[in-house]
Structure formats: C-alpha cells, structure tokens
Design a protein around this motif. Structure first.
Motif, mmCIF file in Angstrom:
data_model
loop_
_atom_site.group_PDB
_atom_site.id
_atom_site.type_symbol
_atom_site.label_atom_id
_atom_site.label_comp_id
_atom_site.label_asym_id
_atom_site.label_seq_id
_atom_site.Cartn_x
_atom_site.Cartn_y
_atom_site.Cartn_z
ATOM 1 N N LYS A 1 54.728 79.042 24.540
ATOM 2 C CA LYS A 1 54.552 79.933 23.409
ATOM 3 C C LYS A 1 53.053 79.991 23.115
ATOM 4 C CE LYS A 1 56.121 80.490 18.604
ATOM 5 N NZ LYS A 1 56.887 79.857 17.501
ATOM 6 N N LYS A 2 52.546 81.170 22.764
ATOM 7 C CA LYS A 2 51.111 81.341 22.582
ATOM 8 C C LYS A 2 50.499 80.240 21.714
ATOM 9 C CE LYS A 2 51.707 86.403 22.429
ATOM 10 N NZ LYS A 2 51.117 86.864 23.670
ATOM 11 N N LYS A 3 51.047 80.098 20.505
ATOM 12 C CA LYS A 3 50.459 79.169 19.551
ATOM 13 C C LYS A 3 50.565 77.729 20.032
ATOM 14 C CE LYS A 3 50.630 77.796 14.678
ATOM 15 N NZ LYS A 3 51.314 77.985 13.369
ATOM 16 N N GLU B 1 42.227 83.845 25.548
ATOM 17 C CA GLU B 1 42.862 84.841 26.407
ATOM 18 C C GLU B 1 44.027 84.245 27.183
ATOM 19 O OE1 GLU B 1 39.395 86.217 28.633
ATOM 20 O OE2 GLU B 1 39.633 88.191 27.709
ATOM 21 N N PHE B 2 43.846 83.035 27.687
ATOM 22 C CA PHE B 2 44.891 82.361 28.449
ATOM 23 C C PHE B 2 46.124 82.138 27.581
ATOM 24 C CE2 PHE B 2 46.562 78.219 30.227
ATOM 25 C CZ PHE B 2 47.137 78.790 31.351
ATOM 26 N N CYS B 3 45.928 81.607 26.377
ATOM 27 C CA CYS B 3 47.055 81.341 25.476
ATOM 28 C C CYS B 3 47.759 82.631 25.079
ATOM 29 C CB CYS B 3 46.574 80.600 24.227
ATOM 30 S SG CYS B 3 45.892 78.964 24.567
ATOM 31 N N SER B 4 46.999 83.711 24.950
ATOM 32 C CA SER B 4 47.574 84.994 24.547
ATOM 33 C C SER B 4 48.492 85.570 25.615
ATOM 34 C CB SER B 4 46.450 85.984 24.239
ATOM 35 O OG SER B 4 46.969 87.211 23.790
ATOM 36 N N SER B 5 48.361 85.099 26.854
ATOM 37 C CA SER B 5 49.165 85.645 27.945
ATOM 38 C C SER B 5 50.600 85.115 27.948
ATOM 39 C CB SER B 5 48.503 85.319 29.293
ATOM 40 O OG SER B 5 48.557 83.922 29.560
#
Length: 381
Positions: A140-142, A176-180
């Motif tokens: 999960k992004k967060k 950016e990585f986490c947002s993917s």
C-alpha cells in the motif's frame, strides 16, 4: 520499581515520578511544563524525538560521567552500541534495553546487496522482477513509505542549521516509488501461502523486530525457509538496522542543578540487574554481560544451571502465527554474528511526530493526485 528501590537505599535524595499519561496530548503537556521552567532532572527518552531535544541543548553529555565511572563506562555496552547511540561523539542518554528493527530478504536472491542497499537499489531490484511480484505481503502506498522512507526522515533534516532538503533525488525517488503501489490491499489469512510465495520469489521482503527472546528471528527464519538475509533498510548509509531504546532509557537535562545525583540514579536504573538474575520478556540487553547471557541461552545445546539455581534448557518447541508454524532451536554461531553485525551497523530510530504529520499530509495529497511531485516538494520545503 527502580525508583522505589533507589529511594529505599538513598538517604540524601528522593526521586519523584512525574507522568503525562492522563493528558490528552502528553508531549504538549510536557512542553508546557518545560516552557514554564518546570524541567525534570532526568527524562525517559523512549518514544521521544531525541534529535530535536539534543539540537536545542536540552540534554547533558554523559561522556564525562562515563569516563570517571569504573562500572558504567564506554566498555559497559555490547560492542557497537556506544557508537550507534552517539551524536557527534557525545552520549546524551543511557540505554538499558533496546529493540532491533530490520528487513529480511531471500539470501540467495540478494547477494548483490549483502552490505546494505539504497532506495535506488530497491527500485532496481523490484523493477527487475516479473510482473505480479510483491515487494511486501502488505503493499500500500502509505505503508511502503512508512517502511522504506519514514525511518530515515532525518536524512532530509539538518538539526544544526534548522534546514531541510526534501528536494533531493533520494526523496523524490522514494515518493515516486511508493506512489506506484496500490491504495489498498487484502489482509492475508494464510501465512503458509506467504511463506510459499517468499520461497518462490513472489514476495521479496519482510520486517523483523528483534527482542530478547528472538521470536521474530525464528519466525522469519522459517518464513524464508532458512534462506534469510538481514538486508536492512534502504538508506544513503545502507543501514542494517534501527535501534529503538526501550523504556528506562534515560537522559539528564542540561538545566539540572543535581547532575551528580541524577547520574547516580540513571546508573542505578541502567545497571541494576547487570550482575543479577536474567530478565525475560524485554528488549535486547544493552549491557555486555547480560547480552552474553542472552547469547548463551540462545545457543546452548545442553542444559546448565545458573548461579541462582535456575536451570536453563536448550531452545526447543513450536509456535505459530495465523496457522503458520515455526520452531525454536539453538542458534548457530553465524546467526548470532548476524545480530552482532546489525548492532554495529545500526542507527537510532527517531520519532518526530510533528514533522511526520506534515510529510504524511503532503504525501496523501500526492498519492491521491491532488498535488504533483513538485508541488509536494514545495510544500514540504
């Protein structure tokens, strides 16, 4: 208990315990006391943003006290811990027990990163995997951000100058990585399936939290079917582990008028049981003598009797998590060396809730598409 014992044995000083646990906001309540001049002589720093306090000159350097103390000096701590908790060569708090947090990965798949990795290494490693591969069982992004970037939020803060540098290649890459990743995930109910996917390379990493009994070590050892590497957290310094000081890690405030007495109390709390009975169910011992007792208990293959008459038997037995069974067995020398190595290559985890609220609020806007990456960076700066 420590305070009661101290007050019973000391005729010159009494320690008074002040807590803020009944306050709706303990940190704010404590800060108001400090502003009004009601400053303690000794502070329990577990869960406190120590770097912020240190930057404001709030804590006394304990090095001069340790240099004069034959019992509680630099050599008291397990190897590596003294340097790990030092800040610019100074010791601002004393540690009794601690937790080690790290990340485990498949050893046979991460030889390239055996000395640690950066966020760019993680991205390259993940992107080279087949489609459908999961970085973690809970994607999960967060939560990916909390695992990979949040522990090193201080990398972007200079407490000496009061400046930040979120406009960096590392932070941009992390965001950016986490947002993917997805915005939600399904909860796993079958950890046997998780273990199977780890063995097959379909899930890549898992967090590890090590305390005295090393339950999580045994669990992850089974999860990775013995093919486990403590690869550490992605950071510029390729940090192998985070140290979380347990309760009863104490600092002396710089404004104290009774610093020698405060040191006497701090020392009594930190070292009280160093030569006494072994403690169960707490963090990894900071003291070298108790740490080696822990190592002996973890590694023995035959029972022995301690000085107090306690019979210690070799590790054995089974436990389970979500019906995934794992065993306890004596630790091998190389496994103990992994733990020693992590301590020597660890940094203290910081906890600045005010800054994290700002960062997480901005990230939520970015993750939900309300701001682009440049707008997020500008807000944080």
């Amino acid at each position: 208990k420590k305070i009661i014992n101290y007050n019973k044995s000391n005729t010159d000083y009494r320690v008074e315990l002040v807590t803020y646990d009944k306050s709706s906001n303990p940190i704010d309540a404590f800060a108001k006391d400090v502003i009004s001049g009601n400053i303690p002589d000794v502070l329990d720093i577990s869960g406190v943003d120590v770097k912020s306090y240190i930057s404001q000159g709030f804590f006394e350097d304990l090095v001069p006290y340790m240099e004069k103390d034959a019992e509680f000096g630099k050599d008291y701590y397990v190897d590596g811990l003294y340097d790990a908790i030092a800040v610019d060569g100074k010791q601002y708090y004393a540690v009794r027990n601690f937790t080690l947090e790290t990340i485990a990965a498949k050893a046979s798949d991460t030889e390239k990163y055996k000395d640690g990795w950066t966020i760019h290494d993680v991205i390259d490693y993940y992107n080279a995997k087949p489609e459908g591969t999961l970085l973690h069982m809970y994607e999960k992004k967060k939560e990916i951000f909390e695992r990979f970037a949040a522990p090193f939020i201080d990398d972007y803060i200079d407490w000496d100058t009061g400046t930040v540098n979120f406009d960096s290649d590392e932070f941009r890459a992390a965001a950016e990585f986490c947002s993917s990743f997805p915005s939600s995930y399904e909860i796993w109910s079958d950890y046997n399936e998780v273990s199977k996917m780890i063995r097959e390379g379909k899930i890549l990493i898992n967090e590890v939290s090590l305390q005295r009994e090393m339950d999580d070590f045994c669990y992850n050892r089974a999860l990775f079917d013995e093919d486990m590497r403590f690869i550490g957290f992605p950071s510029a310094d390729k940090t192998k582990a985070l140290i979380i000081p347990s309760s009863s890690s104490l600092a002396i405030t710089a404004s104290s008028n009774e610093k020698d007495a405060a040191w006497d109390f701090v020392k009594s709390v930190i070292t009280e049981d160093e030569h006494k009975k072994y403690e169960f169910g707490v963090g990894i011992p900071a003291g070298k003598e108790q740490f080696e007792k822990m190592v002996r208990r973890l590694t023995i293959t035959e029972a022995y009797t301690e000085e107090d008459g306690t019979i210690i038997k070799p590790l054995s037995g089974e436990s389970s998590m979500n019906e995934f069974e794992y065993s306890f067995k004596p630790f091998r020398e190389e496994e103990i060396n992994l733990i020693r190595d992590m301590i020597k290559n660890a940094v203290v985890k910081t906890d600045n809730s005010a800054i994290m609220l700002i960062v997480e609020s901005g990230l939520n806007d970015y993750f939900d598409g309300r701001k682009n990456l440049d707008e997020l960076i500008n807000v944080l700066q």
